[in-house]
Design a protein around this motif. Sequence first.
Motif, short mmCIF file in Angstrom:
data_model
loop_
_atom_site.label_atom_id
_atom_site.label_comp_id
_atom_site.label_asym_id
_atom_site.label_seq_id
_atom_site.Cartn_x
_atom_site.Cartn_y
_atom_site.Cartn_z
N LEU A 158 -8.27 -2.02 18.56
CA LEU A 158 -6.85 -1.75 18.35
C LEU A 158 -6.18 -1.74 19.71
N LEU A 159 -5.26 -2.66 19.91
CA LEU A 159 -4.55 -2.74 21.19
C LEU A 159 -3.09 -2.35 20.98
N TYR A 160 -2.69 -1.24 21.57
CA TYR A 160 -1.31 -0.78 21.47
C TYR A 160 -0.53 -1.22 22.70
N VAL A 161 0.65 -1.77 22.46
CA VAL A 161 1.53 -2.19 23.55
C VAL A 161 2.88 -1.53 23.33
N SER A 162 3.29 -0.68 24.27
CA SER A 162 4.60 -0.04 24.24
C SER A 162 5.29 -0.33 25.57
N PRO A 163 6.57 0.01 25.71
CA PRO A 163 7.26 -0.28 26.97
C PRO A 163 6.63 0.36 28.19
N ASP A 164 5.87 1.46 28.00
CA ASP A 164 5.30 2.13 29.17
C ASP A 164 3.79 2.30 29.13
N ARG A 165 3.12 1.76 28.08
CA ARG A 165 1.68 1.93 28.00
C ARG A 165 1.02 0.75 27.30
N ILE A 166 -0.21 0.43 27.71
CA ILE A 166 -1.08 -0.49 26.99
C ILE A 166 -2.42 0.22 26.84
N VAL A 167 -2.81 0.49 25.60
CA VAL A 167 -4.01 1.29 25.34
C VAL A 167 -4.89 0.58 24.33
N GLU A 168 -6.19 0.62 24.57
CA GLU A 168 -7.14 -0.05 23.68
C GLU A 168 -8.14 0.95 23.10
N TYR A 169 -8.43 0.80 21.80
CA TYR A 169 -9.43 1.63 21.13
C TYR A 169 -10.46 0.74 20.45
N VAL A 170 -11.70 1.22 20.41
CA VAL A 170 -12.76 0.54 19.68
C VAL A 170 -12.94 1.25 18.34
N VAL A 171 -12.97 0.48 17.27
CA VAL A 171 -13.14 1.03 15.92
C VAL A 171 -14.41 0.46 15.31
N GLU A 172 -15.30 1.35 14.90
CA GLU A 172 -16.53 0.93 14.21
C GLU A 172 -16.32 1.11 12.71
N PRO A 173 -16.84 0.20 11.90
CA PRO A 173 -16.52 0.20 10.46
C PRO A 173 -17.17 1.35 9.70
N PHE A 174 -16.43 1.82 8.70
CA PHE A 174 -17.00 2.73 7.71
C PHE A 174 -16.76 2.10 6.34
N HIS A 175 -17.70 2.30 5.42
CA HIS A 175 -17.69 1.58 4.15
C HIS A 175 -16.45 1.91 3.32
N VAL A 176 -15.88 0.85 2.74
CA VAL A 176 -14.76 0.98 1.82
C VAL A 176 -15.06 0.15 0.58
N ASP A 177 -14.83 0.72 -0.60
CA ASP A 177 -15.00 -0.01 -1.85
C ASP A 177 -13.72 -0.81 -2.10
N ILE A 178 -13.74 -2.08 -1.74
CA ILE A 178 -12.55 -2.92 -1.82
C ILE A 178 -12.02 -3.01 -3.25
N GLU A 179 -12.93 -3.21 -4.21
CA GLU A 179 -12.50 -3.32 -5.61
C GLU A 179 -11.79 -2.05 -6.07
N GLU A 180 -12.32 -0.91 -5.66
CA GLU A 180 -11.70 0.35 -6.04
C GLU A 180 -10.33 0.51 -5.41
N GLU A 181 -10.19 0.09 -4.16
CA GLU A 181 -8.90 0.17 -3.48
C GLU A 181 -7.86 -0.71 -4.17
N VAL A 182 -8.26 -1.91 -4.58
CA VAL A 182 -7.33 -2.80 -5.29
C VAL A 182 -6.96 -2.19 -6.64
N ALA A 183 -7.93 -1.60 -7.34
CA ALA A 183 -7.66 -0.97 -8.64
C ALA A 183 -6.66 0.16 -8.49
#
Length: 222
Positions: A158-183
């Motif tokens: 995740l790369l955030y760009v604002s007028p006074d800052r540029i910040v980067e975060y690393v995100v590792e995946p956690f399981h999501v039930d895609i079908e359930e989310e769509v339902a």
Amino acid sequence: MSHQRQAVHVRASGGRILSLIYNKFMGDQVSRISELTDPRVVYVTDLVSCHHKFHLRKLYPELSLSFEPSAIMGNLIHAGIESIVLQHGFVPEYTLEKHVIVGGSVYVLKGRVDAYNIETREVLEIKSVKTFQGEPYDHHVHQLNMYLNLLNSPRGYLLYVSPDRIVEYVVEPFHVDIEEEVARLLMDEKHPMYPWECRYCPYRKICPYRRPEGEAEREATL
């Protein structure tokens, strides 16, 4: 020897360059109208925002059209950063689709990642913001995590760009039930997903679930 300043003639333009920007920006939106009304098409961003907005968009897609300088600036920031990472194995504007079956019907889940490295399976999401709160926003993390699940990716950025800052975060995946989310989206379970959404929603004037701004502000501080 005296120097006389020559007068510079400046007048308001009819918008030669502005019209190019407008036609590009609005043309992209208008070209998607038929897809926006397709009841079988779901976007990844629909899963991480107010569910009722998805249902209103199917009925009133034109209300989602906008021409805002802040959005155009965001697009330009995206384009600039994407051109840089393109030189390092990332594919900009990487599109993905997944067929999801809910209640016996087939839906097409669509997404577009800001940049994707096919070799390493790393995902980059760029977020241009006016101000930065000091930590990643929940809906940005959830959106990126959806992409990580759909692409079977080991990590995302995740790369955030604002007028006074540029910040980067690393995100590792956690399981999501895609079908359930769509339902859950189709059942219109969550409206809004976050209390601040109503303030920025293009459907707020016709939405029965609109939160009063004062109430949303109080909830956001709890």
